[in-house]
Design a protein around this motif. Structure first.
Motif, PDB file in Angstrom:
ATOM      1  N   CYS A 102      43.699  45.727  43.222  1.00 17.18           N
ATOM      2  CA  CYS A 102      43.494  45.218  42.063  1.00 17.18           C
ATOM      3  C   CYS A 102      42.228  44.055  42.003  1.00 17.18           C
ATOM      4  O   CYS A 102      42.563  43.263  42.780  1.00 17.18           O
ATOM      5  CB  CYS A 102      44.566  44.524  41.408  1.00 17.18           C
ATOM      6  SG  CYS A 102      44.205  43.752  39.736  1.00 17.18           S
ATOM      7  N   PHE A 150      41.129  42.066  39.849  1.00 16.93           N
ATOM      8  CA  PHE A 150      41.652  40.865  39.241  1.00 16.93           C
ATOM      9  C   PHE A 150      42.486  40.152  40.068  1.00 16.93           C
ATOM     10  O   PHE A 150      42.497  38.893  40.039  1.00 16.93           O
ATOM     11  CB  PHE A 150      41.966  40.927  37.804  1.00 16.93           C
ATOM     12  CG  PHE A 150      40.922  41.309  36.744  1.00 16.93           C
ATOM     13  CD1 PHE A 150      39.579  41.452  37.268  1.00 16.93           C
ATOM     14  CD2 PHE A 150      41.193  41.739  35.489  1.00 16.93           C
ATOM     15  CE1 PHE A 150      38.625  41.766  36.446  1.00 16.93           C
ATOM     16  CE2 PHE A 150      40.056  41.986  34.528  1.00 16.93           C
ATOM     17  CZ  PHE A 150      38.767  42.006  34.906  1.00 16.93           C
ATOM     18  N   CYS A 151      43.394  40.716  40.909  1.00 12.37           N
ATOM     19  CA  CYS A 151      44.287  40.174  41.822  1.00 12.37           C
ATOM     20  C   CYS A 151      43.377  39.575  43.015  1.00 12.37           C
ATOM     21  O   CYS A 151      43.614  38.303  43.323  1.00 12.37           O
ATOM     22  CB  CYS A 151      45.336  40.952  42.408  1.00 12.37           C
ATOM     23  SG  CYS A 151      46.794  41.240  41.154  1.00 12.37           S
ATOM     24  N   HIS A 161      50.105  40.031  38.428  1.00 13.94           N
ATOM     25  CA  HIS A 161      49.674  41.442  38.136  1.00 13.94           C
ATOM     26  C   HIS A 161      50.574  42.148  37.016  1.00 13.94           C
ATOM     27  O   HIS A 161      51.564  42.742  37.711  1.00 13.94           O
ATOM     28  CB  HIS A 161      49.447  42.228  39.554  1.00 13.94           C
ATOM     29  CG  HIS A 161      48.915  43.736  39.025  1.00 13.94           C
ATOM     30  ND1 HIS A 161      47.540  43.946  38.911  1.00 13.94           N
ATOM     31  CD2 HIS A 161      49.463  44.877  38.974  1.00 13.94           C
ATOM     32  CE1 HIS A 161      47.589  45.061  38.871  1.00 13.94           C
ATOM     33  NE2 HIS A 161      48.615  45.648  38.677  1.00 13.94           N
ATOM     34  N   HIS A 181      45.002  45.153  35.012  1.00  8.56           N
ATOM     35  CA  HIS A 181      45.487  43.836  34.996  1.00  8.56           C
ATOM     36  C   HIS A 181      45.002  43.269  33.702  1.00  8.56           C
ATOM     37  O   HIS A 181      44.010  43.095  33.208  1.00  8.56           O
ATOM     38  CB  HIS A 181      44.841  43.170  36.254  1.00  8.56           C
ATOM     39  CG  HIS A 181      45.514  42.018  36.419  1.00  8.56           C
ATOM     40  ND1 HIS A 181      45.730  41.511  37.622  1.00  8.56           N
ATOM     41  CD2 HIS A 181      45.551  40.943  35.599  1.00  8.56           C
ATOM     42  CE1 HIS A 181      46.093  40.138  37.952  1.00  8.56           C
ATOM     43  NE2 HIS A 181      45.852  39.703  36.425  1.00  8.56           N
TER      44      HIS A 181
END
Ligand code: AMP
Ligand code: ZN
Length: 115
Positions: free
Chosen positions: A5, A7-8, A47, A98
């Motif tokens: 991910c 954004f993670c 998440h 996300h």
């Protein structure tokens, strides 16, 4: 959290971002392909793909963060208004799974349209 991910990866500092706000459970940073100057994404650090998957506490933090920063984003770019939106699920146009709130500064005659 989720290895694949993006954004993670931003939350964990594995890829760079231009952060504008951070607290214990929330992060806000500039969108890499802004629809307008100051286009910001507000995300939970945890998440989850969709709004309905958020823990209630994380949802509260997320909206509190939005409430805290929206006027500052507008002020920073001299915008009198903003469009605030969430694409919730792939079929709605969500590309990054996300949760993220788009804050898009708006001005009179910017031809951005409405949702
Ligand atoms: P959505 O279509 O609602 O999932 O929007 C995803 C948003 O994430 C788009 O506006 C992208 O420009 C933005 N985005 C994707 N990757 C990054 C990144 N590495 N840094 C900042 N914004 C990103
Ligand atoms: Zn994630």
């Amino acid at each position: 959290m989720a290895d694949s991910c993006v954004f993670c990866a931003i939350v964990e500092g594995r890829i760079p971002s231009h952060k504008v706000y951070e607290d214990e459970k929330t992060l806000a940073f500039l969108d890499i392909h802004p629809s307008a100057p100051g286009h910001t994404l507000v995300i939970p650090k945890a998440h989850v793909a969709r709004v309905e998957d958020l823990l209630e506490e994380d949802a509260r933090y997320l909206f509190a963060a939005l409430h805290r920063i929206v006027w500052r984003i507008q002020e920073a770019v001299g915008a009198p208004a903003s469009t605030i939106s969430i694409n919730n699920g792939r079929e709605s146009g969500q590309e990054v799974p996300h949760v993220h709130i788009h804050v898009i500064p708006r001005g009179k005659g910017d031809r951005g349209g409405i949702i």
